[in-house]
Design a protein around this motif. Structure first.
Motif, PDB file in Angstrom:
ATOM      1  N   GLU A  17      33.079  10.504 -11.874  1.00 25.06           N
ATOM      2  CA  GLU A  17      34.456  10.824 -11.490  1.00 25.06           C
ATOM      3  C   GLU A  17      34.553  11.054  -9.984  1.00 25.06           C
ATOM      4  OE1 GLU A  17      38.326  11.591 -11.004  1.00 25.06           O
ATOM      5  OE2 GLU A  17      37.341  10.569 -12.665  1.00 25.06           O
ATOM      6  N   ARG A  18      33.543  11.665  -9.405  1.00 22.62           N
ATOM      7  CA  ARG A  18      33.520  11.869  -7.954  1.00 22.62           C
ATOM      8  C   ARG A  18      33.515  10.516  -7.234  1.00 22.62           C
ATOM      9  NH1 ARG A  18      28.786  15.115  -7.354  1.00 22.62           N
ATOM     10  NH2 ARG A  18      30.072  16.714  -8.346  1.00 22.62           N
ATOM     11  N   VAL A  19      32.682   9.593  -7.710  1.00 27.08           N
ATOM     12  CA  VAL A  19      32.636   8.254  -7.125  1.00 27.08           C
ATOM     13  C   VAL A  19      33.981   7.552  -7.287  1.00 27.08           C
ATOM     14  CG1 VAL A  19      31.624   5.950  -7.384  1.00 27.08           C
ATOM     15  CG2 VAL A  19      30.148   7.961  -7.307  1.00 27.08           C
ATOM     16  N   ASN A  20      34.590   7.687  -8.452  1.00 24.11           N
ATOM     17  CA  ASN A  20      35.895   7.057  -8.679  1.00 24.11           C
ATOM     18  C   ASN A  20      36.954   7.605  -7.727  1.00 24.11           C
ATOM     19  OD1 ASN A  20      34.792   5.535 -10.735  1.00 24.11           O
ATOM     20  ND2 ASN A  20      35.528   6.859 -12.380  1.00 24.11           N
ATOM     21  N   ARG A  21      36.920   8.913  -7.477  1.00 21.45           N
ATOM     22  CA  ARG A  21      37.867   9.504  -6.526  1.00 21.45           C
ATOM     23  C   ARG A  21      37.654   8.925  -5.129  1.00 21.45           C
ATOM     24  NH1 ARG A  21      36.328  14.593  -8.475  1.00 21.45           N
ATOM     25  NH2 ARG A  21      35.669  15.217  -6.370  1.00 21.45           N
ATOM     26  N   PRO A  59      21.936   3.168  -1.994  1.00 28.53           N
ATOM     27  CA  PRO A  59      22.950   4.160  -2.335  1.00 28.53           C
ATOM     28  C   PRO A  59      22.564   4.891  -3.622  1.00 28.53           C
ATOM     29  CG  PRO A  59      23.929   1.995  -1.902  1.00 28.53           C
ATOM     30  CD  PRO A  59      22.458   1.796  -2.016  1.00 28.53           C
ATOM     31  N   ALA A  60      22.920   6.177  -3.690  1.00 30.12           N
ATOM     32  CA  ALA A  60      22.689   6.928  -4.926  1.00 30.12           C
ATOM     33  C   ALA A  60      23.595   6.394  -6.020  1.00 30.12           C
ATOM     34  CB  ALA A  60      22.963   8.410  -4.684  1.00 30.12           C
ATOM     35  N   GLN A  61      23.142   6.516  -7.251  1.00 29.20           N
ATOM     36  CA  GLN A  61      23.924   6.089  -8.402  1.00 29.20           C
ATOM     37  C   GLN A  61      24.364   7.314  -9.203  1.00 29.20           C
ATOM     38  OE1 GLN A  61      24.813   2.876  -8.907  1.00 29.20           O
ATOM     39  NE2 GLN A  61      23.763   2.498  -6.974  1.00 29.20           N
ATOM     40  N   PRO A  62      25.614   7.367  -9.617  1.00 33.47           N
ATOM     41  CA  PRO A  62      26.062   8.505 -10.426  1.00 33.47           C
ATOM     42  C   PRO A  62      25.347   8.523 -11.765  1.00 33.47           C
ATOM     43  CG  PRO A  62      27.735   6.785 -10.390  1.00 33.47           C
ATOM     44  CD  PRO A  62      26.692   6.379  -9.404  1.00 33.47           C
ATOM     45  N   ASN A  63      24.873   9.685 -12.185  1.00 40.97           N
ATOM     46  CA  ASN A  63      24.156   9.768 -13.460  1.00 40.97           C
ATOM     47  C   ASN A  63      24.731  10.825 -14.386  1.00 40.97           C
ATOM     48  OD1 ASN A  63      23.225  12.126 -12.263  1.00 40.97           O
ATOM     49  ND2 ASN A  63      21.238  11.243 -11.701  1.00 40.97           N
ATOM     50  N   SER A  64      25.979  11.200 -14.153  1.00 38.92           N
ATOM     51  CA  SER A  64      26.671  12.111 -15.054  1.00 38.92           C
ATOM     52  C   SER A  64      28.154  11.788 -14.996  1.00 38.92           C
ATOM     53  CB  SER A  64      26.436  13.561 -14.645  1.00 38.92           C
ATOM     54  OG  SER A  64      27.157  13.866 -13.458  1.00 38.92           O
ATOM     55  N   PRO A  65      28.925  12.164 -16.010  1.00 35.31           N
ATOM     56  CA  PRO A  65      30.373  11.919 -15.962  1.00 35.31           C
ATOM     57  C   PRO A  65      31.038  12.570 -14.746  1.00 35.31           C
ATOM     58  CG  PRO A  65      29.697  12.498 -18.193  1.00 35.31           C
ATOM     59  CD  PRO A  65      28.502  12.721 -17.325  1.00 35.31           C
ATOM     60  N   GLN A  66      30.564  13.737 -14.351  1.00 32.84           N
ATOM     61  CA  GLN A  66      31.147  14.405 -13.189  1.00 32.84           C
ATOM     62  C   GLN A  66      30.887  13.624 -11.909  1.00 32.84           C
ATOM     63  OE1 GLN A  66      29.144  15.853 -15.463  1.00 32.84           O
ATOM     64  NE2 GLN A  66      30.622  17.179 -16.547  1.00 32.84           N
TER      65      GLN A  66
END
Length: 202
Positions: A20-24, A10-17
């Motif tokens: 936040e997308r992952v959290n949503r 799976p891709a890992q989030p690497n920015s705050p944006q």
């Protein structure tokens, strides 16, 4: 048992944006899982509710297994935020018992979601997915924090495993209707008292 998608990381989030997308996505999955259960959850509906493209959802969570293992890590984080650090002098057995009962309440208050998370996490362990190991490490960290153990010995690590396994067993028993909620909570209290007296003597 959730279907395991093709093997890819799976891709890992690497920015705050991106985080936040992952959290949503995780929050939408938790709501959908609580309402419908694992089998009836639709990835397309989760993407729609979280405001992302379906391709974005699958980039971060290639399958329901990955998704609800992620939801379980999120829930563990919430439990950690809700259960305060025990005060100095608190008996570690009491502190760990309180933590495990708080975790039990959160899970049993939403049984469909609990079943989705536990089924997915078990599948992830069988598939040796990193997410399942991360879930274990997060839960272990909460138990050690409650016991105020900063440098666990191999024996401490073993006790954590036993408490975690006992908790999963009691929770599964309640979710499957083999025991009542009250019986499972009593089982958890007894497990802590039987397994952890050495922590009270440190």
């Amino acid at each position: 048992m959730p279907r395991i998608a093709e093997v890819r990381l799976p891709a890992q989030p690497n920015s705050p944006q991106q985080q936040e997308r992952v959290n949503r996505i995780l929050r939408a999955a938790a709501r959908q899982g609580a309402a419908h259960g694992l089998e009836r959850v639709q990835m397309q509906e989760i993407a729609k509710e979280s405001g992302v493209a379906i391709a974005t959802l699958y980039r971060y969570f290639p399958s329901k297994m990955h998704l609800f293992t992620g939801v379980m890590r999120m829930q563990i984080g919430r439990i950690g935020a809700e259960v305060s650090q025990p005060a100095d002098g608190t008996d570690p057995v009491d502190a760990v018992t309180d933590l495990m009962l708080a975790a039990t309440k959160r899970m049993l208050d939403s049984p469909k979601l609990a079943h989705a998370m536990m089924t997915s996490n078990n599948a992830a362990f069988h598939a040796t997915e990193a997410g399942a190991h991360e879930t274990h490490l997060a839960f272990k960290g909460l138990i050690l924090r409650a016991a105020r153990i900063a440098e666990p010995t191999p024996r401490d690590e073993q006790l954590v495993r036993l408490i975690e396994q006992s908790w999963f067993g009691a929770l599964n028993s309640a979710l499957n209707g083999r025991t009542t909620r009250e019986e499972s909570e009593d089982d958890i209290r007894l497990s802590c008292r039987l397994l952890l007296p050495a922590w009270s003597e440190r």
